[in-house]
Design an enzyme around this catalytic site. Structure first.
Site, PDB file in Angstrom:
ATOM      1  N   ASP A   1       0.659  -1.221  -0.101  1.00  0.00           N
ATOM      2  CA  ASP A   1       0.191  -0.269   0.044  1.00  0.00           C
ATOM      3  C   ASP A   1       0.769   1.257  -0.093  1.00  0.00           C
ATOM      4  O   ASP A   1       2.047   1.361   0.370  1.00  0.00           O
ATOM      5  CB  ASP A   1      -0.884  -0.016   1.255  1.00  0.00           C
ATOM      6  CG  ASP A   1      -1.997  -1.121   1.125  1.00  0.00           C
ATOM      7  OD1 ASP A   1      -1.966  -1.531   0.195  1.00  0.00           O
ATOM      8  OD2 ASP A   1      -2.296  -1.517   2.359  1.00  0.00           O
TER       9      ASP A   1
HETATM   10  N1  URA Z   1      -1.398  -5.876   3.687  1.00  0.00           N
HETATM   11  C1  URA Z   1      -1.698  -4.734   3.728  1.00  0.00           C
HETATM   12  O1  URA Z   1      -2.780  -4.250   4.407  1.00  0.00           O
HETATM   13  N2  URA Z   1      -1.235  -3.811   3.204  1.00  0.00           N
HETATM   14  C2  URA Z   1       0.049  -4.099   2.681  1.00  0.00           C
HETATM   15  O2  URA Z   1       0.760  -2.959   1.952  1.00  0.00           O
HETATM   16  C3  URA Z   1       0.554  -5.183   2.534  1.00  0.00           C
HETATM   17  C4  URA Z   1      -0.012  -6.060   3.094  1.00  0.00           C
END
Ligand code: URA
Length: 231
Positions: free
Chosen positions: A102
């Site tokens: 993310d």
């Molecule tokens: N899980 C999440 O919620 N975000 C990420 O960036 C990676 C795994």
């Protein structure tokens, strides 16, 4: 492969620049000066040198970055900077990310232009381990360890595979998963009323970023690449 293409790839220069090198007799193949741009190089057996330095041809590139916050894992984005735009090498070699983190997640992210390997590493069948350090807004109850180990229903029709949760501090958990659904870690905690306020990936497929500051990146070593390819 044409000599000018080979040089452009190994030296990271434009075709125009490498053609000048060829013309000025700076390039040898198996010890002989070659002045033809289109000379055919056998990338496995020929020894190509520039200014006396032997050039190693690598078909694919592999980089590990300790991803900073604020960058999205996409090739293009109209709103946010992409992690590809972060480093000139990532753009030059036309790399893509192996899976996604993310925008606000930091940590281990692999980039390559080896599409076949990417496909293998993100396949759910491959069981590639990812280790995350998650900071939550509320304390993590001990009973969550067993719940994570059983698998968690994060969607109407999706239950996660068993995951390992280690409570590191009252608000910090280390989670190991072998899959990578959209926002998976955040949704796993949300299932118990906890919000993840900070997420850092410590490890991806055995690659750790402890030796890299946030925003630092490096090429993978040959033995690291071999391990990824072999598995
Ligand atoms: N899980 C999440 O919620 N975000 C990420 O960036 C990676 C795994």
């Amino acid at each position: 492969m044409r000599l000018d293409r080979f040089l452009a790839k190994t030296l990271g220069e434009t075709r125009t620049t490498v053609k000048k090198y060829i013309r000025t007799k700076k390039v040898t193949v198996n010890g002989e000066v070659i002045i033809s741009d289109g000379f055919q190089v056998d990338t496995i057996n020929d020894v190509v040198a520039f200014d006396g330095e032997v050039l190693q041809y690598e078909e694919f590139q592999y980089y590990l970055i300790n991803k900073p916050e604020g960058y999205v894992c996409a090739n293009e984005d109209n709103v946010n900077p992409t992690i590809i735009s972060f480093a000139p090498e990532f753009m030059m070699y036309k790399l893509h990310t192996v899976g996604r983190l993310d925008k606000d997640t930091t940590g281990a992210l692999l980039l390559t232009n080896n599409g076949k390997l990417t496909h293998q590493l993100i396949s759910p069948k491959k069981n590639v381990e990812k280790v995350y350090l998650a900071t939550t807004d509320l304390p993590i109850k001990g009973e969550l360890v067993a719940r994570f180990a059983r698998g968690i229903k994060i969607d109407e029709d999706f239950t996660t595979l068993p995951a390992t949760l280690e409570i590191v501090e009252s608000n910090v958990g280390r989670v190991t998963v072998v899959e990578g659904k959209f926002h998976q870690i955040k949704r796993m905690f949300q299932a118990f009323g906890l919000n993840v306020v900070k997420l850092h990936r410590e490890q991806f497929a055995g690659l750790r970023v402890d030796d890299l500051e946030i925003g630092e990146y490096r090429k993978l070593e040959h033995d690291e690449i071999n391990l990824l390819i072999k598995d």
